[in-house]
Motif scaffolding. Structure first.
Motif, mmCIF file in Angstrom:
data_model
loop_
_atom_site.group_PDB
_atom_site.id
_atom_site.type_symbol
_atom_site.label_atom_id
_atom_site.label_comp_id
_atom_site.label_asym_id
_atom_site.label_seq_id
_atom_site.Cartn_x
_atom_site.Cartn_y
_atom_site.Cartn_z
ATOM 1 N N SER A 1 0.837 -1.211 0.000
ATOM 2 C CA SER A 1 0.000 0.000 0.000
ATOM 3 C C SER A 1 0.868 1.255 0.000
ATOM 4 C CB SER A 1 -0.917 -0.004 1.221
ATOM 5 O OG SER A 1 -1.747 -1.155 1.231
ATOM 6 N N ALA A 2 1.952 1.229 0.771
ATOM 7 C CA ALA A 2 2.826 2.399 0.851
ATOM 8 C C ALA A 2 3.486 2.689 -0.487
ATOM 9 C CB ALA A 2 3.882 2.178 1.932
ATOM 10 N N TYR A 3 3.927 1.649 -1.184
ATOM 11 C CA TYR A 3 4.568 1.863 -2.492
ATOM 12 C C TYR A 3 3.572 2.466 -3.477
ATOM 13 C CZ TYR A 3 6.919 1.088 -6.915
ATOM 14 O OH TYR A 3 7.487 1.276 -8.148
ATOM 15 N N GLN A 4 2.353 1.929 -3.509
ATOM 16 C CA GLN A 4 1.353 2.438 -4.452
ATOM 17 C C GLN A 4 1.022 3.899 -4.162
ATOM 18 O OE1 GLN A 4 -1.574 -0.599 -3.610
ATOM 19 N NE2 GLN A 4 -1.126 -1.692 -5.504
ATOM 20 N N LEU A 5 0.883 4.239 -2.890
ATOM 21 C CA LEU A 5 0.593 5.620 -2.529
ATOM 22 C C LEU A 5 1.758 6.533 -2.889
ATOM 23 C CD1 LEU A 5 -1.238 7.696 -1.143
ATOM 24 C CD2 LEU A 5 -0.169 7.059 1.041
ATOM 25 N N LEU A 6 2.971 6.105 -2.586
ATOM 26 C CA LEU A 6 4.153 6.906 -2.883
ATOM 27 C C LEU A 6 4.334 7.080 -4.388
ATOM 28 C CD1 LEU A 6 6.494 8.343 -1.471
ATOM 29 C CD2 LEU A 6 7.796 6.193 -1.577
ATOM 30 N N LEU B 1 2.013 12.240 -9.818
ATOM 31 C CA LEU B 1 1.258 13.493 -9.873
ATOM 32 C C LEU B 1 2.187 14.706 -9.777
ATOM 33 C CD1 LEU B 1 -1.832 12.589 -7.632
ATOM 34 C CD2 LEU B 1 -1.725 12.734 -10.130
ATOM 35 N N ARG B 2 3.177 14.641 -8.919
ATOM 36 C CA ARG B 2 4.099 15.774 -8.775
ATOM 37 C C ARG B 2 4.976 15.931 -10.020
ATOM 38 N NH1 ARG B 2 5.037 18.040 -3.810
ATOM 39 N NH2 ARG B 2 7.290 18.223 -4.173
ATOM 40 N N ARG B 3 5.387 14.837 -10.621
ATOM 41 C CA ARG B 3 6.178 14.938 -11.857
ATOM 42 C C ARG B 3 5.321 15.493 -12.986
ATOM 43 N NH1 ARG B 3 11.146 12.171 -11.619
ATOM 44 N NH2 ARG B 3 11.265 11.972 -13.880
ATOM 45 N N SER C 1 13.868 5.885 -12.383
ATOM 46 C CA SER C 1 13.875 4.660 -13.188
ATOM 47 C C SER C 1 14.061 3.432 -12.315
ATOM 48 C CB SER C 1 14.987 4.732 -14.241
ATOM 49 O OG SER C 1 14.774 5.803 -15.131
ATOM 50 N N GLN C 2 14.922 3.568 -11.317
ATOM 51 C CA GLN C 2 15.140 2.470 -10.373
ATOM 52 C C GLN C 2 13.854 2.168 -9.596
ATOM 53 O OE1 GLN C 2 17.609 3.486 -7.034
ATOM 54 N NE2 GLN C 2 18.456 1.421 -6.851
ATOM 55 N N PHE C 3 13.148 3.212 -9.177
ATOM 56 C CA PHE C 3 11.897 3.058 -8.441
ATOM 57 C C PHE C 3 10.834 2.396 -9.322
ATOM 58 C CE2 PHE C 3 7.926 4.622 -6.526
ATOM 59 C CZ PHE C 3 8.149 4.306 -5.189
ATOM 60 N N GLN C 4 10.801 2.759 -10.599
ATOM 61 C CA GLN C 4 9.857 2.145 -11.527
ATOM 62 C C GLN C 4 10.175 0.663 -11.749
ATOM 63 O OE1 GLN C 4 10.434 5.150 -14.754
ATOM 64 N NE2 GLN C 4 8.191 5.199 -14.803
ATOM 65 N N CYS C 5 11.461 0.352 -11.850
ATOM 66 C CA CYS C 5 11.863 -1.043 -12.046
ATOM 67 C C CYS C 5 11.416 -1.909 -10.869
ATOM 68 C CB CYS C 5 13.377 -1.124 -12.230
ATOM 69 S SG CYS C 5 13.976 -2.768 -12.682
ATOM 70 N N VAL C 6 11.502 -1.360 -9.662
ATOM 71 C CA VAL C 6 11.012 -2.068 -8.483
ATOM 72 C C VAL C 6 9.518 -2.354 -8.618
ATOM 73 C CG1 VAL C 6 10.556 -1.830 -6.006
ATOM 74 C CG2 VAL C 6 12.788 -1.230 -6.928
ATOM 75 N N GLY C 7 8.785 -1.362 -9.134
ATOM 76 C CA GLY C 7 7.356 -1.562 -9.340
ATOM 77 C C GLY C 7 7.072 -2.668 -10.336
ATOM 78 N N VAL D 1 13.381 -2.820 0.113
ATOM 79 C CA VAL D 1 13.661 -1.809 -0.912
ATOM 80 C C VAL D 1 12.956 -0.499 -0.570
ATOM 81 C CG1 VAL D 1 13.094 -1.201 -3.292
ATOM 82 C CG2 VAL D 1 14.171 -3.400 -2.797
ATOM 83 N N LEU D 2 11.692 -0.609 -0.153
ATOM 84 C CA LEU D 2 10.942 0.587 0.208
ATOM 85 C C LEU D 2 11.521 1.246 1.457
ATOM 86 C CD1 LEU D 2 8.487 2.199 -0.739
ATOM 87 C CD2 LEU D 2 7.079 0.843 0.821
ATOM 88 N N LEU D 3 11.982 0.431 2.403
ATOM 89 C CA LEU D 3 12.609 0.996 3.603
ATOM 90 C C LEU D 3 13.881 1.755 3.254
ATOM 91 C CD1 LEU D 3 12.156 -1.984 6.123
ATOM 92 C CD2 LEU D 3 10.883 0.170 6.053
ATOM 93 N N GLU D 4 14.692 1.188 2.366
ATOM 94 C CA GLU D 4 15.921 1.889 1.972
ATOM 95 C C GLU D 4 15.603 3.167 1.217
ATOM 96 O OE1 GLU D 4 19.543 1.095 -1.113
ATOM 97 O OE2 GLU D 4 19.242 -0.428 0.446
#
Length: 668
Positions: free
Chosen positions: A529-534, A540-542, A555-561, A600-603
């Protein structure tokens, strides 16, 4: 181990072949029957070899998770956290300790994504990186070969690879030749290799399992006849071409999972049905799910009186007009404009009896060989699927599948249906047993029905035909609808509403349950849930032109998704569309991807969201406290994971963290 053919509705045979390989290493001869859960193994069964491969795959998942996080470009701390979550996951440990396939499936899924990311992150100048891509394709084939659920993860990986390939095509710094070569290599490794390996798994499966078994009845007559024993013993040496005068049994192509044959007997339709409708009161024609002498019919030429095969035989061909005479009662297969007993929209099919009323015989049928060969239109035993079209009404002989009442002995209804569309299996019939008739008289013919002729004919079907049929049967085989004590729905998996009792000692409280680590599961669900919200906030901000993250980090964050959230989605959402009994262990592949997401989300939070050193220090303390809670939770449920030590009734009661959990105990 005994080379007996079987079908498993869970999917392809690779998983079972892997388990059989472990059994082979231990010298298992296949003589133990798993017909009762909890039964003790005899001394002749080498248990460790049977459980070797699942345990090995489950163990290898831990280092694979570590390496996969590193390929996602995160730190060794995050990799260590993900590995610890998998290592301390009680449900995965339980599933790996038994002869079950979830750990094997998870191993192949993790290996496929790790290998692909290793390929993607390697320098473009290194052609040796295609070995990793080849391993990724082979792992995808392994995942699909274990369970069909692996298809969705394979499609996810193909989507990632397609996006990366599209980016490669748009890179002007790479030459045209290099782009073409790389695209071809990717197609070979991720498309051609998995398909070839998947087919190869079935080739081994069908080559090894060449003997008749209890699942034969699911397959077509041609498939059954290709197996040693069973139907092949009955059909060996049968004439290949159906001729006028042939004595045949006609099996419905739609009679799955229970086979049935066109049948008649000395019993008539009731004059009036319970709903008040009338019938012809002629002899019943049904579909009977057992071998019986009343399943035999004689192919007759309407222009001749002979009921024997001439010399040379006159073969029946596509488009010929025939009559079907019931062997034991000498009644012609008939249909007319009378409503069928259970399907009033269709015509009744009967064995014609002349009652001297205004109901003449209408017993001519046109042979329509639907799968006829281009060079030959002959009706062939086992190989041909035919439709029998009623000449007078153009209705087609059809198995409706409805059971008749007691007056019809609960046999299946056969009708003639005008409202057919295209090719339907319920319209097709196959000659399964076949004899050349030699007796004209009724008494002699009845005796002859027990004495098959023998003419050696090779009737083996190709591997391709068997492969395609087996695929269809595995995909369409429906599980018997039944409620299981430990079944659950996908939504219940998120909060672990149910458990599964795997083993209970006959005299003590020692027992093994499939229960996940509650703390790990809770944290994993919160992380999702936290990843989806983040991610939503970032997008939206981008969109508003505010870049909270550098492009490389984004890009790294998207790859995690793609990998973690996508892996969870494709291993979870399909179960909502499945009409089968589901259990908690079906969720294990999905939850493993969430275990990747959590550290990954914690880091990411520590590195990019927390600016103050005090905040970061506090956050680290909370993370350590969470990790310690995971360990305590694992240790608490260890007695239910390993079956030891034995707990008292009060201790077991204390482990029942949810009222819906079914934990068994004996009070002393």
């Amino acid at each position: 181990m005994k080379r007996v053919f079987f079908i498993d509705e869970s999917g392809p045979p690779l998983g079972h072949m892997i388990l059989a390989f472990g059994a082979y290493l231990g010298g298992f001869d296949g003589n133990f029957l798993w017909n009762r859960i909890g039964a003790e193994y005899p001394s002749s069964v080498c248990v460790w070899s049977l459980r070797l491969v699942p345990a090995l795959c489950g163990s290898l998942c831990v280092p694979l998770v570590y390496l996969l996080i590193l390929e996602l470009q995160y730190s060794h701390y995050a990799a260590l956290g993900a590995a610890v979550l998998v290592l301390l996951e009680n449900s995965l440990i339980v599933q790996s300790r038994f002869m079950l396939l979830e750990s094997v499936l998870i191993f192949f899924l993790l290996l496929a994504f790790f290998s692909y990311l290793r390929f993607y992150n390697a320098p473009n100048s290194s052609w040796s990186r295609y070995c990793w891509l080849l391993l990724s394709g082979a792992s995808c084939a392994g995942a699909v070969g274990v369970k069909y659920m692996g298809v969705f993860s394979y499609l996810l990986l193909l989507g990632m690879a397609s996006l990366h390939t599209w980016q490669l095509i748009g890179d002007r710094a790479v030459s045209h030749v290099s782009v073409c070569v790389q695209c071809i290599c990717r197609c070979v490794c991720l498309l051609l290799v998995p398909v070839l390996l998947y087919v190869f798994f079935f080739y081994i499966h069908l080559t090894l399992l060449h003997r008749s078994g209890p699942h034969d009845q699911l397959m077509s007559s041609a498939f059954q006849a290709s197996l040693e024993g069973g139907l092949s013993r009955i059909t060996k040496g049968q004439p290949l071409e159906v001729a006028y005068g042939s004595q045949v049994t006609l099996r419905s192509s739609a009679s799955q999972p229970i086979p049935c044959w066109l049948h008649s007997h000395k019993a008539n339709y009731p004059i009036r049905y319970d709903n008040g409708r009338g019938s012809s009161h002629q002899q019943q024609v049904t579909c009977y799910p057992f071998k019986d002498v009343n399943n035999w019919w004689i192919i007759k030429d309407p222009d001749r009186q002979e009921l024997v095969v001439s010399s040379p035989p006159r073969s029946v061909r596509h488009g010929d007009i025939i009559q079907l005479l019931h062997g034991m009662t000498s009644r012609f297969l008939n249909s007319h404009d009378v409503a069928a007993p259970m399907s009033p929209h269709a015509q009744e099919v009967s064995g014609y009896i002349d009652f001297n009323v205004s109901m003449p015989a209408q017993n001519l049928w046109k042979v329509d060989v639907s799968n006829r060969e281009v060079e030959s239109e002959v009706w062939k035993t086992i190989l041909s699927e035919v439709r029998l079209v009623h000449v007078n009404t153009s209705a087609v002989l059809k198995l409706s599948g409805v059971s008749l009442p007691d007056w019809g002995f609960r046999q299946l209804e056969v009708v003639a249906d005008k409202l057919y569309k295209g090719h339907q299996s319920s319209l097709a019939w196959t000659v399964e047993e076949h004899r050349y008739g030699t007796s004209q008289e009724q008494k002699e013919r009845e005796a002859e029905l027990h004495s098959p002729t023998h003419i050696d004919v090779d009737r083996n079907i190709s591997f391709c035909a068997k492969f395609l049929e087996l695929q269809w049967k595995m995909l369409t085989a429906k599980q018997e609808e039944s409620e299981h004590k430990y079944s659950s729905s996908p939504l219940e998996w998120l909060t672990m509403e149910t458990n599964i009792a795997y083993w209970l000692h006959p005299s003590t409280n020692a027992q093994i349950h499939l229960i996940g680590n509650p703390v790990s599961w809770g944290v994993a669900t919160i992380s999702l849930s936290a990843y989806q919200l983040l991610a939503l906030v970032y997008v939206l901000r981008r969109r508003r032109g505010i870049k909270d993250l550098p492009d490389a980090v984004w890009s790294q964050f998207q790859c995690v998704g793609w990998v973690c959230v996508g892996g969870w989605l494709v291993n979870f959402l399909p179960f909502f569309m499945m009409d089968k009994t589901l259990f908690l262990y079906h969720y294990l592949p999905a939850v493993c991807f969430l275990f990747l997401l959590t550290p990954v989300l914690l880091e990411h939070t520590h590195t990019h969201l927390l600016r103050c050193l005090t905040q970061r220090g506090t956050f680290c303390v909370c993370v350590l406290a969470g990790g310690f809670s995971v360990f305590l939770s694992y240790q608490t449920f260890c007695p239910l994971t390993y079956g030891s030590p034995e707990l008292s009734a009060n201790q077991l009661q204390a482990l029942r963290w949810r009222d819906s959990w079914d934990i068994l105990y004996r009070r002393r």
